[in-house]
Scaffold this motif. Sequence first.
Motif, PDB file in Angstrom:
ATOM      1  N   ARG A  40      38.689  38.160  53.622  1.00  0.00           N
ATOM      2  CA  ARG A  40      37.261  37.940  53.327  1.00  0.00           C
ATOM      3  C   ARG A  40      36.389  38.641  54.365  1.00  0.00           C
ATOM      4  N   TRP A  41      36.775  38.574  55.620  1.00  0.00           N
ATOM      5  CA  TRP A  41      35.998  39.174  56.703  1.00  0.00           C
ATOM      6  C   TRP A  41      35.965  40.695  56.560  1.00  0.00           C
ATOM      7  N   ARG A  42      37.115  41.314  56.227  1.00  0.00           N
ATOM      8  CA  ARG A  42      37.178  42.769  56.063  1.00  0.00           C
ATOM      9  C   ARG A  42      36.343  43.256  54.888  1.00  0.00           C
ATOM     10  N   ARG A  43      36.270  42.436  53.843  1.00  0.00           N
ATOM     11  CA  ARG A  43      35.510  42.830  52.646  1.00  0.00           C
ATOM     12  C   ARG A  43      34.029  42.924  52.923  1.00  0.00           C
ATOM     13  N   GLY A  44      33.552  42.104  53.842  1.00  0.00           N
ATOM     14  CA  GLY A  44      32.117  42.130  54.157  1.00  0.00           C
ATOM     15  C   GLY A  44      31.288  41.493  53.058  1.00  0.00           C
ATOM     16  N   ARG A  45      30.295  42.189  52.624  1.00  0.00           N
ATOM     17  CA  ARG A  45      29.324  41.678  51.656  1.00  0.00           C
ATOM     18  C   ARG A  45      29.976  41.381  50.306  1.00  0.00           C
ATOM     19  N   LEU A  46      29.644  40.214  49.764  1.00  0.00           N
ATOM     20  CA  LEU A  46      30.155  39.808  48.459  1.00  0.00           C
ATOM     21  C   LEU A  46      29.382  40.500  47.344  1.00  0.00           C
ATOM     22  N   SER A  47      30.040  40.649  46.219  1.00  0.00           N
ATOM     23  CA  SER A  47      29.350  41.095  45.018  1.00  0.00           C
ATOM     24  C   SER A  47      28.418  39.957  44.583  1.00  0.00           C
ATOM     25  N   ALA A  48      27.275  40.294  44.061  1.00  0.00           N
ATOM     26  CA  ALA A  48      26.312  39.272  43.628  1.00  0.00           C
ATOM     27  C   ALA A  48      26.847  38.429  42.484  1.00  0.00           C
ATOM     28  N   ILE A  49      27.823  38.948  41.736  1.00  0.00           N
ATOM     29  CA  ILE A  49      28.359  38.178  40.609  1.00  0.00           C
ATOM     30  C   ILE A  49      29.797  37.727  40.848  1.00  0.00           C
ATOM     31  N   GLU A  50      30.260  37.790  42.099  1.00  0.00           N
ATOM     32  CA  GLU A  50      31.641  37.423  42.406  1.00  0.00           C
ATOM     33  C   GLU A  50      31.968  35.997  41.973  1.00  0.00           C
ATOM     34  N   HIS A  51      31.022  35.107  42.087  1.00  0.00           N
ATOM     35  CA  HIS A  51      31.238  33.712  41.689  1.00  0.00           C
ATOM     36  C   HIS A  51      30.579  33.400  40.354  1.00  0.00           C
ATOM     37  N   GLY A  52      30.300  34.422  39.580  1.00  0.00           N
ATOM     38  CA  GLY A  52      29.658  34.236  38.284  1.00  0.00           C
ATOM     39  C   GLY A  52      28.188  33.906  38.463  1.00  0.00           C
ATOM     40  N   VAL A  53      27.368  34.394  37.588  1.00  0.00           N
ATOM     41  CA  VAL A  53      25.935  34.087  37.600  1.00  0.00           C
ATOM     42  C   VAL A  53      25.539  33.647  36.202  1.00  0.00           C
ATOM     43  N   LEU A  54      24.992  32.460  36.122  1.00  0.00           N
ATOM     44  CA  LEU A  54      24.460  31.921  34.879  1.00  0.00           C
ATOM     45  C   LEU A  54      22.947  32.051  34.973  1.00  0.00           C
ATOM     46  N   ILE A  55      22.369  32.838  34.075  1.00  0.00           N
ATOM     47  CA  ILE A  55      20.942  33.154  34.189  1.00  0.00           C
ATOM     48  C   ILE A  55      20.274  33.040  32.817  1.00  0.00           C
TER      49      ILE A  55
END
Length: 172
Positions: free
Chosen positions: A117-132
């Motif tokens: 997780r530390w090496r990956r750095g920034r998460l994708s905005a939809i990595e955990h799903g986005v309900l909009i």
Amino acid sequence: MISVLIECKDQEKALAVTLASLVRGAVEGLVAEVVILDRGSRDGTALLADAAGCRFLENPDLRDVVRSTRADWLLLIEPGARPLLGWIDHVGQHIATGRQAARLRPSREYRLPFMARWRRGRLSAIEHGVLIPKRQAIANSKSGQSLESLGRGVAMTRLKCEIVPAAVLALT
């Protein structure tokens, strides 16, 4: 009801995992449609989408796609991610009572190791799903935009259901 949007390129196996996890949502009447936004795949992604009954669009304009979805709520999800047991009830309850965008909680059981997780750095905005809500997605969408950028910068609440991020599938 929700429309599920998945953007992919040469991710047939990961897409199959995600589609399998969405079947129960379709059977329960929560998932109205699944739209695959393909960005130039050369594998069997199109065949898989067709066999699963998904709407398959090659290099579409995201703004047009959002406007054409059937449901009033959209679930933006990465290929390979899979919502865990209970997601249908939590998402259904949220869309019945909520007005704000939401995301699922990352799975406590299926996590990347700390150093990964530390090496990956920034998460994708939809990595955990986005309900909009669809109206909010229309207001925020621009031509040439990706699903990831549509989910970035949106104020959200967290749902009580969990999701296994796509990055975990990549390690297995």
